[in-house]
Design an enzyme around this catalytic site. Structure first.
Site, mmCIF file in Angstrom:
data_model
loop_
_atom_site.group_PDB
_atom_site.id
_atom_site.type_symbol
_atom_site.label_atom_id
_atom_site.label_comp_id
_atom_site.label_asym_id
_atom_site.label_seq_id
_atom_site.Cartn_x
_atom_site.Cartn_y
_atom_site.Cartn_z
ATOM 1 N N GLU A 283 0.817 -1.211 0.000
ATOM 2 C CA GLU A 283 0.000 0.000 0.000
ATOM 3 C C GLU A 283 0.851 1.261 0.000
ATOM 4 O O GLU A 283 0.426 2.298 -0.474
ATOM 5 C CB GLU A 283 -0.918 -0.022 1.239
ATOM 6 C CG GLU A 283 -1.810 1.201 1.334
ATOM 7 C CD GLU A 283 -2.819 1.109 2.465
ATOM 8 O OE1 GLU A 283 -3.068 -0.006 2.943
ATOM 9 O OE2 GLU A 283 -3.342 2.169 2.838
ATOM 10 N N GLU A 403 3.608 10.772 10.737
ATOM 11 C CA GLU A 403 4.269 10.613 12.035
ATOM 12 C C GLU A 403 4.457 9.131 12.379
ATOM 13 O O GLU A 403 5.495 8.747 12.917
ATOM 14 C CB GLU A 403 3.442 11.323 13.113
ATOM 15 C CG GLU A 403 3.506 12.856 13.011
ATOM 16 C CD GLU A 403 2.864 13.422 11.746
ATOM 17 O OE1 GLU A 403 1.883 12.832 11.240
ATOM 18 O OE2 GLU A 403 3.368 14.442 11.230
#
Lengths: 416, 350
Positions: A283, A403
């Site tokens: 992905e 993050e």
């Protein structure tokens, strides 16, 4: 002696050798730590990839000539079942799968080239994107035979679409915290809970849901299992969540005593975490992680075409240098995936660098061409800029936030 | 033996050689501007200055890609010698049909200088700019005659010492003026020099920067895992982790850009490849230098810690042979001329 030890009398440590300094460091993700452990080796595309590139370009030219799509729109988020059916018929979906399941038995580098061409041409591939990119490959590797025979050929034909059932209302970045529970009942499982941010759940046929089937264990990664959910069956409901531009792409999906046969399970019971992490390498590293707003770059260049403006040339030259490097990085990861490796850290790097690049394009474009963006604008640049600006926040969120990725990368580099 | 393996062995040998000779004293001495003769002799004895010269002409005959990886290793070790320059100089000089040069060779990255007269009476006209190790090295410049013909001119080291001028890494970069200078030899410019020497120099500096970045980041990772504050290694803090992850992304992109350039060496469009490499690597150099210093805190700002040998080179090399903006303009001008739809085939292949 470490590199920081001052050189005492008679000592001349110089710079430490790599081997001394980094010999014993191994990252949590298994790779050799340090920069040398990163694998972005050159990949030579097979001849079949060049042939596929020519075929897909011809297909897309014909699509545009027939007026089937406008290239400046969003690409892999444009849901166009008719386009997907034609792409499937032309052999551009499920390229790597065995022919028994409707595939073309080609290398994943061929698929890489085809998908990159689709995105660069702004083709509306959103309907089949998830099924082709991750659900299909996941079913192929870990699904049961009945499911493979029933579902994969329909995906490859561009007739069957998937959504992703990972995030939950209380479990976004912290995927190990999923609470949707599947409880065994003879040859079936009964699922209760909810998934959120489920793109296209209102128009897809299936989703693959990550569910809790047992105890998490000390590493929090145990007790998870994946199931294929047929969205047409009773016990599952889909509620729209409109995005900030008013568009309806994602949803909340609620399970109430949804019954799924055991042979719709993907992978072994309790193996869900491993399923999800290997799925994410697919992905995260693809061309969709740096080409989401490529058409805005094309429109920008068209707007600046023929001008002799050093400031524009500098800004464009910078973007193109970034893009060239990303294309190479992403191709390298495709090569690793093709060899059956799991380049989780490299994939995360492609996504982190690639999505930053995507977020920069509208910010740079708006300063080079003075215009007031609007979705209701005939001017293609202004319309594309409006669309991209309104969707850009999602680029660095979907598929794992920036993050979360940076934390993964840091661990992969050996930061403990 | 696979070519790849030969290349691996040679790179390992070079690594050991550099590490063995690059003592702290040797580095300190080189930074005063004194020529490190012993170090040069060791490198020359290993045949490294002739790495790109074909075996038939007495060189190591490395493929350009492998030779440029050697240049990258010299950056990793912050080697204070004109090795990259001499490798290029010898490759160019041998390509004109001459024998390789025994001495250190450097090059001018300025646009071609002028050339007046012909044959033995030819006189250069112009400026070589800041020449790496220009006071000791022989100099190659591309010179253009009145008819537009391009020549490769070999110029002897200056007879009188040039005023000292060093880059930020204290590598010699004296300015050399060529007006009225008679070249030692003049040959038709070889094909490799067709785009001028600036793009070739840009590719060398891009490789060196990737090497220097790798080591600077290795230091930063090591330091982040060792340095304890608030009772734990600073690498445990997300703020530090995110800086280093971001730097790793810059490094990966820079490596990709430098790799495409070493594949393009000697090909039809070296200038574009050089532009992509120097623009992308140069940008990464600044960002990585900033991050590795931030991670090292005050320790990295001292002479004591070796980080500065790398970061001062990054700050120098990103500006040598053209900064990012210059090469971005080369790319941008081409893209703006070709139009939006032409960009994808330009990058992905026609």
């Amino acid at each position: 002696m470490g590199p920081l030890a001052p050189a005492g009398p008679g000592q001349s440590p110089g710079l430490p050798l790599r081997g001394e300094a980094f010999g014993g460091m191994v990252g949590e993700d298994g790779g050799e730590a340090g920069m040398q452990g990163l694998r972005f080796d050159a990949v030579e595309l097979p001849r079949a990839a060049a042939e596929a590139r020519a075929r897909v370009r011809a297909f897309l030219r014909a699509e545009r000539a027939a007026g089937h799509y406008a290239a400046h729109r969003n690409s892999w988020n444009s849901f166009d079942p008719a386009f997907s059916r034609r792409a499937g018929a032309a052999g551009f979906i499920g390229i790597t799968w065995p022919s028994a399941y409707g595939g073309a038995e080609q290398s994943s580098l061929v698929r890489f080239v085809v998908t990159a061409e689709m995105l660069a041409a702004g083709a509306p591939c959103g309907a089949h994107w998830i099924a082709d990119r991750q659900s299909g490959p996941q079913i192929l590797r870990h699904g049961g035979e009945r499911v493979k025979r029933e579902i994969l050929p329909r995906i490859a034909a561009g007739e069957c679409f998937f959504a992703i059932g990972m995030s939950e209302p209380d479990s976004g970045s912290d995927l190990a915290a999923v609470r949707t529970r599947a409880v065994r009942d003879d040859a079936e499982w009964v699922i209760n809970g909810a998934k959120i941010w489920t793109s296209n759940a209102h128009r897809a046929h299936y989703l693959i849901a990550l569910t809790r089937t047992g105890e998490a264990g000390p590493d929090r990664h145990g007790g998870l299992t994946e199931f294929i959910i047929d969205l047409a069956r009773p016990g599952v409901s889909v509620r729209p969540i409109h995005n900030l531009s008013g568009g309806h792409e994602f949803n909340e999906v609620v399970f109430q005593d949804y019954r799924v046969p055991d042979d719709m399970r993907v992978g072994a019971v309790g193996e869900g975490w491993r399923m999800v992490t290997s799925e994410l390498a697919f992905e995260r590293s693809g061309p969709d992680r740096f080409l989401s707003d490529y058409r805005l770059l094309v429109e920008l260049i068209e707007r600046l075409r023929g001008q002799d403006d050093p400031r524009s040339a500098e800004a464009l030259g910078r973007l193109v240098a970034h893009l060239a490097a990303l294309l190479r990085m992403s191709t390298a990861v495709a090569g690793l995936l093709d060899r059956g490796e799991n380049p989780a850290v490299e994939a995360a790097l492609v996504k982190d660098v690639g999505t930053q690049f995507e977020r920069e394009i509208p910010e740079i474009a708006r300063l080079l061409v003075s215009c007031e963006p609007s979705l209701e604008e005939d001017d293609r640049f202004a319309e594309t800029l409006a669309h991209v600006t309104l969707h850009a926040p999602s680029f660095t969120l979907r598929g794992g936030t920036r993050e979360i990725l940076r934390g993964m990368i840091a661990r992969g580099l050996g930061l403990r | 033996m696979e070519t790849q393996e030969i290349s691996r062995i040679l790179l390992d040998q070079a690594d050991r050689l550099f590490a063995q000779h690059l003592t702290r004293e040797a580095r300190a001495a080189a930074e005063t501007g004194a020529w490190p003769e012993n170090l040069w002799q060791a490198v020359a004895a290993a045949g490294l200055p002739l790495a790109m010269v074909p075996e038939t002409a007495g060189g190591a005959g490395l493929a350009p890609g492998d030779a440029l990886r050697l240049v990258r290793r010299s950056g990793f070790h912050a080697l204070p010698l004109p090795l990259a320059e001499t490798m290029l100089g010898n490759a160019l000089w041998v390509a004109t049909g001459e024998k390789p040069l025994a001495q250190p060779v450097s090059f001018s990255a300025t646009p071609p200088t002028g050339l007046r007269g012909a044959g033995d009476n030819a006189i250069l006209d112009g400026d070589a700019g800041a020449v790496p190790w220009g006071d000791v090295a022989w100099l190659l410049v591309v010179a253009e005659d009145a008819a537009g013909g391009r020549h490769l001119a070999l110029v002897a080291p200056p007879e009188a010492a040039l005023p000292q001028r060093r880059n930020l890494a204290f590598e010699p970069r004296p300015k050399r003026h060529l007006a009225g200078v008679r070249p030692v030899a003049l040959r038709p410019a070889p094909r490799l020099a067709a785009p001028g020497l600036r793009p070739l120099g840009a590719i060398l500096r891009a490789q060196q920067m990737v090497g220097a970045m790798e080591r600077a980041l290795d230091y930063a990772l090591l330091y982040a895992n060792e340095r304890q504050q608030f009772g734990r290694p600073i690498g445990k803090f997300q703020a530090v982790q995110h800086m280093l992850a971001s730097a790793a992304g810059q490094f990966a992109a820079a490596t990709a850009a430098a790799d495409q350039a070493l594949e393009a060496w000697g090909g039809a469009d070296v200038e574009f490849a050089a532009a992509l490499a120097k623009a992308r690597v140069g940008e990464a150099a600044g960002k990585i230098a900033e991050i590795v210093h931030q991670v090292h805190g005050a320790m990295g700002f001292t002479q004591e810690h070796p980080l500065h040998f790398l970061t001062r080179r990054l700050w120098s090399w990103r500006d040598e042979c053209g900064n990012e903006a210059e090469w971005q303009r080369v790319i941008g001008a081409r893209v703006m001329q070709a139009g939006g739809e032409a960009l994808w085939p330009m990058l992905a292949g026609a």
